[in-house]
Design a protein around this motif. Sequence first.
Motif, short mmCIF file in Angstrom:
data_model
loop_
_atom_site.label_atom_id
_atom_site.label_comp_id
_atom_site.label_asym_id
_atom_site.label_seq_id
_atom_site.Cartn_x
_atom_site.Cartn_y
_atom_site.Cartn_z
N THR A 155 0.79 -1.10 -0.16
CA THR A 155 0.16 0.03 -0.03
C THR A 155 0.86 1.28 0.08
O THR A 155 0.73 2.34 -0.74
N GLU A 156 1.92 1.26 0.78
CA GLU A 156 2.96 2.15 0.83
C GLU A 156 3.46 2.89 -0.38
O GLU A 156 3.48 3.85 -0.86
N VAL A 157 4.01 1.61 -1.06
CA VAL A 157 4.51 1.88 -2.36
C VAL A 157 3.53 2.45 -3.45
O VAL A 157 3.89 3.24 -4.36
N LEU A 158 2.16 1.64 -3.43
CA LEU A 158 1.33 2.42 -4.41
C LEU A 158 0.78 3.66 -3.94
O LEU A 158 0.85 4.34 -4.96
N ASN A 159 1.08 4.02 -2.84
CA ASN A 159 0.67 5.49 -2.47
C ASN A 159 1.78 6.34 -3.21
O ASN A 159 1.67 7.45 -3.48
N ASP A 188 0.03 4.06 -12.75
CA ASP A 188 1.50 3.84 -12.41
C ASP A 188 2.62 4.75 -13.05
O ASP A 188 2.66 4.98 -14.19
N GLY A 189 2.90 5.70 -11.98
CA GLY A 189 3.73 6.93 -12.71
C GLY A 189 5.14 6.44 -13.05
O GLY A 189 5.74 7.41 -13.69
N LEU A 190 5.46 5.26 -12.79
CA LEU A 190 6.83 5.04 -13.25
C LEU A 190 6.94 4.15 -14.55
O LEU A 190 7.95 4.10 -15.25
N VAL A 191 5.69 3.88 -15.08
CA VAL A 191 5.67 3.12 -16.31
C VAL A 191 5.82 4.16 -17.46
O VAL A 191 5.15 4.84 -17.58
N ALA A 192 6.97 3.94 -18.18
CA ALA A 192 7.34 4.57 -19.25
C ALA A 192 6.48 4.60 -20.14
O ALA A 192 6.33 3.75 -21.05
N PRO A 193 5.89 5.88 -20.55
CA PRO A 193 5.20 5.92 -21.92
C PRO A 193 5.95 5.59 -23.22
O PRO A 193 7.15 5.77 -23.11
N VAL A 222 8.35 -1.06 -16.77
CA VAL A 222 7.61 -1.70 -17.71
C VAL A 222 6.55 -2.52 -17.05
O VAL A 222 5.56 -2.97 -17.83
N ILE A 223 6.46 -2.63 -15.64
CA ILE A 223 5.44 -3.47 -15.12
C ILE A 223 4.58 -2.46 -14.26
O ILE A 223 4.95 -1.68 -13.51
N ASP A 224 3.51 -2.69 -14.29
CA ASP A 224 2.35 -1.92 -13.75
C ASP A 224 2.22 -2.41 -12.31
O ASP A 224 1.70 -3.63 -12.10
N LEU A 225 2.56 -1.87 -11.23
CA LEU A 225 2.40 -2.37 -9.85
C LEU A 225 1.23 -2.62 -9.71
O LEU A 225 0.57 -3.68 -9.08
N ARG A 226 0.12 -1.65 -9.98
CA ARG A 226 -1.30 -1.80 -9.56
C ARG A 226 -1.90 -3.08 -10.15
O ARG A 226 -2.42 -3.94 -9.54
N ALA A 227 -1.55 -3.46 -11.48
CA ALA A 227 -2.07 -4.70 -12.07
C ALA A 227 -1.46 -5.92 -11.61
O ALA A 227 -2.13 -6.88 -11.26
N ILE A 255 -5.63 0.78 0.34
CA ILE A 255 -5.35 -0.13 -0.90
C ILE A 255 -6.59 -0.26 -2.03
O ILE A 255 -6.53 -0.47 -3.28
N ARG A 256 -7.91 -0.01 -1.33
CA ARG A 256 -9.08 -0.29 -2.20
C ARG A 256 -9.12 1.01 -2.92
O ARG A 256 -9.79 0.95 -3.78
N GLU A 257 -8.31 1.96 -2.74
CA GLU A 257 -8.20 3.19 -3.73
C GLU A 257 -7.71 2.67 -5.01
O GLU A 257 -8.30 3.38 -5.99
N TYR A 258 -6.83 1.99 -5.15
CA TYR A 258 -6.07 1.07 -6.05
C TYR A 258 -6.57 -0.03 -6.64
O TYR A 258 -6.57 -0.36 -7.93
N VAL A 259 -7.20 -1.18 -5.81
CA VAL A 259 -7.21 -2.43 -5.99
C VAL A 259 -8.65 -2.91 -5.54
O VAL A 259 -8.78 -2.61 -4.07
N PRO A 260 -9.51 -3.38 -6.08
CA PRO A 260 -10.62 -3.73 -5.42
C PRO A 260 -10.59 -5.05 -4.76
O PRO A 260 -9.57 -6.25 -5.21
#
Length: 1005
Positions: free
Chosen positions: A890-894, A907-912, A961-966, A999-1004
């Motif tokens: 949760t802290e990493v997602l924040n 995810d703000g780190l995934v490069a466009p 390259v990896i979406d943490l939330r996904a 965590i529910r803000e990002y993941v159901p």
Amino acid sequence: MDPNIYVMVLDTLNRATSQDAEVLKPAEKKLQEWEIEPGFYSVLLDILSNHSIDVNVRWLAVMCFKNGIDRYWRRNAPNAISEEEKQKLRQGLLTTNILGEPVAQIATQQAVLISKIARFDCPNNWPSLVPDLVCALKAPQPLVQHRSLLIFHHVVKALASKRLIGDRRTFQELTNSVYAFILNLWHENTELFLRHIQEGATTALITEHLEKALLCLRILRKLTVFGFKKAHESQDAVAFLNVVFDRAKTSLECRKLLKGRGIYPLELCEKFIIHLTKVALGVLGFHPFSYVPLIRPSLEFALYYCFTEQGMSLIYERFTIQCLNIVKGILQCVEYKLPKGVDQVSDPLTLQAHQIKMEVLDQNTVCHMCRHLVTHYFLLSSDDLALWDAEPESFAIDEAGESWKYSLRPCTEALFMELFQFRNVLAPELVRLLASLQQGPITPDDLNAILKKDAIYNAVRLAAFDLYDDVDFDEWFTNVLSQELKMKDNNYRIIRRRVCQLIGIWCGVRASQSLRPAMYEALIAPLTQSDEDPAVKLAAAEALRSTIDDFNFDVEQFAPYAPHAIAALYDLLVESEECDTKMHVLHVVSYVMERCGAHVARSGGTGALFAYLPQLWQHAASHNMLRAAALSATVHLLKAIGECSPNVRPWIVSVVNESTRLSEPAHVYLLEDALELWLAILETSQAPDPPLLSLAENLCPILEQSTEHLRIVVYIMQAYTLLCPEEFLTGAGGKCMALLEDMLSDMRIEGVITVLKMAEICISVTFPERNAFLGVKVIWPIIIRVIHCLLESDDLPMVLSVQLSLVSRVILLSSDLFYKAIQEAASNCAEYDRDPGKVLNRFLQVWTENMNLVTQVERWKVVGLGLAALLTTQNATVLERFPAILLNLTEVLNDVMKSEDNGTYIDGLVAPPGSRPASPLEGRGGAARWEEGGRARALDAPHAPHELRRRRLAAAHPARVIDLRAVVHHQLETLKVQVGAETFERLIQATDHETLQQIREYVPL
């Protein structure tokens, strides 16, 4: 040893003095074999003390003895001399034959030999040495007195060099016991030699007492400087110091008499005077407060002899240097300066010293000193001009370091700059001197006027920073200096050289940006003229370096001049004959390359320079410093161009190979620059070739030798790993990683982090399918070590951060490998009963409790991905830590999630797509790297081969390259299927409410 050893050793020493190599070599070898034999040094003592034996044989005997002291006298030395033999040797070294040695050179070596033993043994194991020497000093025979003094001088010199507190205390006790005696002996012999000179006595009589007086003076200097805590608390020391300058005055008069008669002791007399000034300098340096009463007499002494016509008629160069250094020492002494912003001075002696200094150095005196330094000492002498004509390159190379201690010109310049603490007085004086030059033009035939102008220009150069507000350099350059550079008369070379130096210094003081192109043109012009004097060219080259090595340097502004500068520097490099000159020019070339980079490459002026370097390398076969400069210049050329020509590549690889082989003696000088060149050639390589791969075999010996070059070696390993991972890590790279793992326990924090980052690169690169896990295999021992370290949890946060990131990369590669590592680590963990479950539990505890210490965001995310990957490994220990894992995720997602305008999270780190990712090669500084100390830059060409490889690796970084939330969503859903809805709900309920809410803000759930 054999009973007839005396005869055998004597015969061998005889043969060792032979000029025939076939006789000499076996004899030398035999003497080396005997070095460790008991009784050998006793035989040598018998031989060297026998005056009937040939002088050359005795000389060799004393040298063998002296070398043996260095190697075998220490008690714990291998093959050390026995205590019984040492005792016998100590007794034999002060016999009549030794103290009556007729040959001066042998006597000196015997004195040095005894002093070496004294440094080890005195006073504990040789308490009688000093009393015996003092007794010998009272002997009626003049030769015994002289030799005893010589020995005592070397003993005192050796004991004074010891710096431990106990040794210093012992030396102070020695000083107290002998000081008065030596002082009286000095007075006695000084009075005698001065009287003998005035009475016109024989050379032998003068020499006898002058040599003794000089030896006494040398002893007194060491005793006074190192034998007292506070020299001014000793009446004898004060009495000695009070007569130093009087003795110097009398000795200078006597020197004049000796010089007039052309008598041999003149040189000895000059040494005596110099040692008197050395006493003053020594006390000033080590006992500044004891020197306060001497400030006035020493300043008046120096002012009379160095700044008045009457005094200067009596002096000589070495004495002048000493006097000027005394003045400089007084001006420089921190204890004599009033602290700024403090109402009360802590030590009254500081105030007293400052007052004396200011009384003697009043405004008129300081101005006179300044004028005299400029108009007398700064003038180029006839000897200077003769050297310029004969050896212009030697003349042009500036003396550096501490040459002010020994050479007159650097000494006068150093004093001149120190005088500028009286800036308010001297700045107007120097401006007046400069203005006096504008009264009319100087004809090229008027050499005296040219020399005077040169001296004033030199003064303005030295005081440039103090004249910032007083000299309008823009106007001066435009109206005067630039015109003087165009005057081609031979005498005017003196001014042209100085003008170049003025431009070099004033560009960093006060020169407008708009004036710089004109300055570049002015400096490049003499470099491009074939008939210009070499000294002027070298001054222009050095000034060009100064203009480029400036805070306000603008690459774009210099770009049009870059090709002309490189071409001119190349011509100067080829024209130069001296290796030192070539080295200086190469340093200028390196500066141009380093500061201008791609601008120089685009100019196309580097081809000839590149082609000349192999020839220069051969020319410098016996000049390793020039070879080092050539390596450095090659590095900068490669980095500026961004590619390596196929024609020069084989030479570079062979040079790197030669310079990085530790079996080659020259590696001591070349290794550092060769490693930089090695890295540069790797970074410009499109593909590996056999010579480049075989070169990697040199890495292991360098690492084994020391960790001094660890950082650059790891950079080279990284470059190899990106260029040819399979070939490198299956060969030399694997050996290097094993060696680095073995060295980890002895490394400092910086080294540990460097190695762990290299391990991370090893498992980041892509391997062929048949070798998919080669990277993990290579760093497996490091992974096991990291797990052990994390179990202890006592590393600093920066180390722990890289450790967790490395373990997470292993998990992302294969969770089975992670559990296998845990199992192997557990086999060596007796405190956890060698139970993998307990080890894993402790490991996860440390991980979850310390994960927030990871501050670098990409690592933070990778560590989170590693935790998330463990959730579905169906391990009960992992599930026991579910609440803590969910809290950390949760802290990493924040931190990594950011909100879009429409309210959704991404995810703000995934490069466009199409963006340029940051480099995972931390410590390399992204696209460009600067080595410690401002060394070579990494390749900054956007399409350089290494840069493209780096970008590819960066593009594949898990954080990019990896979406943490996904991943978190997928892992939780998979876990729910694995354990069932009821168990999953229990896991969720064990987690605190706030964590679930976030965590529910990002993941159901």
